[in-house]
Write an enzyme that holds these catalytic residues in place. Structure first.
Site, mmCIF file in Angstrom:
data_model
loop_
_atom_site.group_PDB
_atom_site.id
_atom_site.type_symbol
_atom_site.label_atom_id
_atom_site.label_comp_id
_atom_site.label_asym_id
_atom_site.label_seq_id
_atom_site.Cartn_x
_atom_site.Cartn_y
_atom_site.Cartn_z
ATOM 1 N N ALA A 205 24.968 94.338 35.618
ATOM 2 C CA ALA A 205 24.422 94.081 34.088
ATOM 3 C C ALA A 205 23.483 93.629 33.913
ATOM 4 O O ALA A 205 23.028 93.354 32.723
ATOM 5 C CB ALA A 205 25.878 93.243 33.475
ATOM 6 N N GLY B 278 24.713 91.157 26.052
ATOM 7 C CA GLY B 278 23.602 90.597 26.601
ATOM 8 C C GLY B 278 23.866 89.872 27.950
ATOM 9 O O GLY B 278 25.097 89.224 28.056
ATOM 10 N N THR B 279 23.166 89.681 28.889
ATOM 11 C CA THR B 279 23.618 89.328 30.300
ATOM 12 C C THR B 279 22.690 88.068 30.349
ATOM 13 O O THR B 279 23.041 86.983 29.868
ATOM 14 C CB THR B 279 23.473 90.278 31.378
ATOM 15 O OG1 THR B 279 22.408 90.838 31.251
ATOM 16 C CG2 THR B 279 24.546 91.237 31.051
ATOM 17 N N THR B 280 21.558 88.080 31.393
ATOM 18 C CA THR B 280 21.409 86.775 32.114
ATOM 19 C C THR B 280 20.168 86.240 31.596
ATOM 20 O O THR B 280 19.036 86.721 31.096
ATOM 21 C CB THR B 280 21.120 87.137 33.428
ATOM 22 O OG1 THR B 280 22.121 87.707 34.036
ATOM 23 C CG2 THR B 280 20.685 85.980 34.295
ATOM 24 N N ASP C 214 16.429 88.657 30.886
ATOM 25 C CA ASP C 214 16.445 90.001 31.079
ATOM 26 C C ASP C 214 16.411 90.909 29.900
ATOM 27 O O ASP C 214 16.656 90.111 28.829
ATOM 28 C CB ASP C 214 17.244 90.578 32.326
ATOM 29 C CG ASP C 214 18.675 90.630 31.591
ATOM 30 O OD1 ASP C 214 19.211 89.746 30.910
ATOM 31 O OD2 ASP C 214 19.323 91.577 31.977
#
EC number: 3.4.25.1
Length: 279
Positions: free
Chosen positions: A232, A53-55, A70
């Site tokens: 990403a 997972g990113t941001t 996100d």
């Protein structure tokens, strides 16, 4: 439950011992193999073996705090998931978002939710917001071994402090490092691969006096900017109707902002960027 040889079906002794109010400590004593950080792994870096997972962004507002994430997860250079949820309510007045190894992150969130609920049931009172933040720090320290093998999980924790003198000062945000260090942020913060771009966007736009509606828009703007520069991070996807997940924590509790409202704000942000791509 197996019970004992003398009394089949009886609750095992470890469940009856007087200990702390921690569910994680109880689990560590009766079934330590179920804790994420206790599972044996082969040697080597396993960072690309699972989706990441990113941001996540969080910012204070007049009513408390807003957290948004996100929907994208990546595995190496591939998009593995387009609709993952990375922001959740931790309990009635707090929120948690995760960046890093997605599966372990979601598992950590569920364990943290159980930890807070277990404590409240045994003690009859909820932990203070700072106490909840410290509980999460201890869980991160327990995952240090697998984090060193590339399976790190970093959460962002925020909530409404019910002990604060007024709502304007009740929103609090806590970030962490991989060894469990805990840091309180004064106005806003972001984690994940797009965090540097999200924080840069918030640095330009954040004001100390914003309501929850405006803070929601600022969070979506920050995620849009992060997605613009970080592959990403997923921005608002108008084609698939996939939009950021947004929660608020206020005096009314932790609540998810309705999808229809997030869609309307996201479409307005995208339309404005057609006129001014840099925001």
């Amino acid at each position: 439950m197996s019970g004992t040889a003398e009394f089949p079906g009886r609750i095992p002794a470890p469940y009856l011992e007087v200990g702390s109010s921690s569910f994680v400590e109880l689990l560590g004593s009766v079934a330590p193999e179920l804790l994420p950080g206790r599972r044996p792994l082969p040697p080597g870096d396993m960072g690309d073996a699972a989706p990441h997972g990113t941001t996540i962004v969080a910012l204070r507002c007049n009513e408390g705090v807003v957290m948004a994430g996100d929907r994208r997860a990546t595995q190496g250079n591939m998009i593995s998931l387009r609709d993952i949820q990375k922001v959740f309510p931790a309990d009635a007045y707090s929120l948690i978002g995760i960046a890093g190894t997605a599966g372990l992150g979601v598992e950590m969130i569920r364990l943290f939710q159980a930890e807070l609920e277990h404590f409240e049931k045994l003690e009859g009172n909820a932990l203070s917001l700072h106490g909840k933040a410290n509980k999460l720090a201890n869980m991160i320290r327990g995952n240090l071994g697998i984090a060193m093998q590339g399976l790190a999980v970093l959460p962002l924790f925020a909530g409404f402090d019910t002990d604060a003198p007024d709502a304007a000062s009740a929103g609090r945000i806590f970030s962490y490092d991989v060894v469990g260090g805990i840091y309180e942020e004064r106005e806003y913060d972001a984690i994940g691969s797009g965090s540097i771009f999200a924080k840069s966007a918030l640095k330009k736009r954040f004001q100390s006096e914003v309501d929850a509606t405006e803070a929601t828009r600022l969070a979506i703007e920050a995620l849009y900017d992060a997605a613009d520069d970080d592959s990403a991070t997923g921005g608002p996807d108008l084609t698939r109707k996939l939009f950021p997940t947004v929660f608020t924590a206020t005096a009314d509790g932790a609540k998810r902002v309705p999808d229809a409202e997030i869609e309307a704000v996201s479409r307005a942000v995208v339309a404005a960027r057609l006129e001014n791509p840099g925001g």
